[in-house]
Motif scaffolding. Structure first.
Motif, PDB file in Angstrom:
ATOM      1  N   HIS A  38       0.817  -1.223   0.000  1.00 28.10           N
ATOM      2  CA  HIS A  38       0.000   0.000   0.000  1.00 28.10           C
ATOM      3  C   HIS A  38       0.852   1.275   0.000  1.00 28.10           C
ATOM      4  O   HIS A  38       0.312   2.359  -0.166  1.00 28.10           O
ATOM      5  N   ASP A  39       2.172   1.160   0.163  1.00 31.60           N
ATOM      6  CA  ASP A  39       3.070   2.316   0.075  1.00 31.60           C
ATOM      7  C   ASP A  39       3.513   2.594  -1.365  1.00 31.60           C
ATOM      8  O   ASP A  39       4.237   3.552  -1.611  1.00 31.60           O
ATOM      9  N   CYS A  40       3.095   1.741  -2.298  1.00 36.12           N
ATOM     10  CA  CYS A  40       3.643   1.799  -3.662  1.00 36.12           C
ATOM     11  C   CYS A  40       2.587   2.133  -4.703  1.00 36.12           C
ATOM     12  O   CYS A  40       1.395   1.936  -4.493  1.00 36.12           O
ATOM     13  N   ASP A  41       3.089   2.614  -5.841  1.00 39.72           N
ATOM     14  CA  ASP A  41       2.228   2.897  -6.983  1.00 39.72           C
ATOM     15  C   ASP A  41       2.051   1.615  -7.808  1.00 39.72           C
ATOM     16  O   ASP A  41       2.597   0.572  -7.451  1.00 39.72           O
ATOM     17  N   PRO A  42       1.314   1.666  -8.918  1.00 37.55           N
ATOM     18  CA  PRO A  42       1.098   0.460  -9.720  1.00 37.55           C
ATOM     19  C   PRO A  42       2.371  -0.150 -10.317  1.00 37.55           C
ATOM     20  O   PRO A  42       2.344  -1.296 -10.784  1.00 37.55           O
ATOM     21  N   VAL A  50       7.815   3.043  -4.465  1.00 42.61           N
ATOM     22  CA  VAL A  50       7.279   3.725  -3.287  1.00 42.61           C
ATOM     23  C   VAL A  50       6.857   5.149  -3.654  1.00 42.61           C
ATOM     24  O   VAL A  50       7.620   5.893  -4.276  1.00 42.61           O
ATOM     25  N   TRP A  51       5.627   5.496  -3.280  1.00 46.25           N
ATOM     26  CA  TRP A  51       5.145   6.857  -3.474  1.00 46.25           C
ATOM     27  C   TRP A  51       6.027   7.817  -2.683  1.00 46.25           C
ATOM     28  O   TRP A  51       6.435   7.530  -1.557  1.00 46.25           O
ATOM     29  N   HIS A  52       6.281   8.973  -3.252  1.00 42.65           N
ATOM     30  CA  HIS A  52       7.225   9.916  -2.641  1.00 42.65           C
ATOM     31  C   HIS A  52       6.839  10.309  -1.220  1.00 42.65           C
ATOM     32  O   HIS A  52       7.694  10.485  -0.372  1.00 42.65           O
ATOM     33  N   LEU A  74      12.825   3.347  -4.338  1.00 42.24           N
ATOM     34  CA  LEU A  74      12.548   2.278  -3.384  1.00 42.24           C
ATOM     35  C   LEU A  74      11.408   1.455  -3.975  1.00 42.24           C
ATOM     36  O   LEU A  74      10.484   1.995  -4.570  1.00 42.24           O
ATOM     37  N   ARG A  75      11.474   0.132  -3.787  1.00 46.23           N
ATOM     38  CA  ARG A  75      10.505  -0.757  -4.423  1.00 46.23           C
ATOM     39  C   ARG A  75       9.789  -1.631  -3.393  1.00 46.23           C
ATOM     40  O   ARG A  75      10.326  -1.895  -2.326  1.00 46.23           O
ATOM     41  N   TYR A 109       8.946   6.885   6.453  1.00 44.55           N
ATOM     42  CA  TYR A 109      10.113   6.088   6.836  1.00 44.55           C
ATOM     43  C   TYR A 109      11.100   6.931   7.653  1.00 44.55           C
ATOM     44  O   TYR A 109      11.678   6.450   8.627  1.00 44.55           O
ATOM     45  N   LEU A 110      11.276   8.194   7.274  1.00 49.08           N
ATOM     46  CA  LEU A 110      12.146   9.091   8.047  1.00 49.08           C
ATOM     47  C   LEU A 110      11.581   9.269   9.456  1.00 49.08           C
ATOM     48  O   LEU A 110      12.325   9.248  10.444  1.00 49.08           O
ATOM     49  N   GLU A 111      10.279   9.459   9.551  1.00 52.41           N
ATOM     50  CA  GLU A 111       9.629   9.642  10.853  1.00 52.41           C
ATOM     51  C   GLU A 111       9.822   8.418  11.741  1.00 52.41           C
ATOM     52  O   GLU A 111      10.115   8.551  12.938  1.00 52.41           O
ATOM     53  N   LEU A 112       9.671   7.241  11.191  1.00 55.85           N
ATOM     54  CA  LEU A 112       9.851   6.019  11.979  1.00 55.85           C
ATOM     55  C   LEU A 112      11.279   5.922  12.522  1.00 55.85           C
ATOM     56  O   LEU A 112      11.482   5.564  13.686  1.00 55.85           O
TER      57      LEU A 112
END
Length: 139
Positions: free
Chosen positions: A16-20, A24-26, A71-72, A32-35
């Motif tokens: 769900h973080d990725c496009d078709p 990874v959606w921008h 990122l994939r 990820y930085l926040e985590l």
């Protein structure tokens, strides 16, 4: 400095973080930085609930990302974070690497400033509680 100002977080992008195209959606890069930043703040014993309890809010006021490689979906990643400035703001620098090859994929930074929770006033110096958590004398 007695406190380690670095942390690393292993993760793998979810579907769900990725496009078709499974890239990874921008906007999820910031997640990820926040985590990773939260992991470092917990290590410093000054996470977001503790910041609020000490009377301060720390909003992110600037965030920059430089994409090197996409990122994939399913890729094993390491998000490394380091606190590089704390005198009058918090500057965190990040590097996202491929966990298997070590290849650098993204570099970034975020800047947070202290705001008094009661008044909403932005401070131009870090409050004493942060110096205490870092184990250093105020500059």
């Amino acid at each position: 400095m007695p406190v380690d100002l670095t942390a690393e977080l292993a993760l793998s992008p979810a579907f769900h973080d990725c496009d078709p195209m499974n890239v990874v959606w921008h906007g999820n890069y910031f997640k990820y930085l926040e985590l990773a930043r939260c992991k470092l703040l917990q290590r410093l014993d000054y996470d977001y609930p503790q910041m609020l309890e000490s009377g301060y809010l720390w909003p992110v006021v600037d965030a920059r990302i430089k994409y090197i490689r996409p990122l994939r979906f399913g890729q094993s990643l390491v998000v490394a974070v380091q606190l590089t400035e704390w005198e009058n703001r918090l500057r965190f620098e990040y590097q996202i690497r491929d966990a298997e090859t070590g290849q650098k994929l993204t570099i970034a930074h975020t800047i947070q400033v202290a705001v008094e929770a009661a008044s909403g006033e932005m401070l131009y110096v870090c409050p004493p509680v942060l110096w205490q958590k870092l184990g250093v004398a105020p500059q």
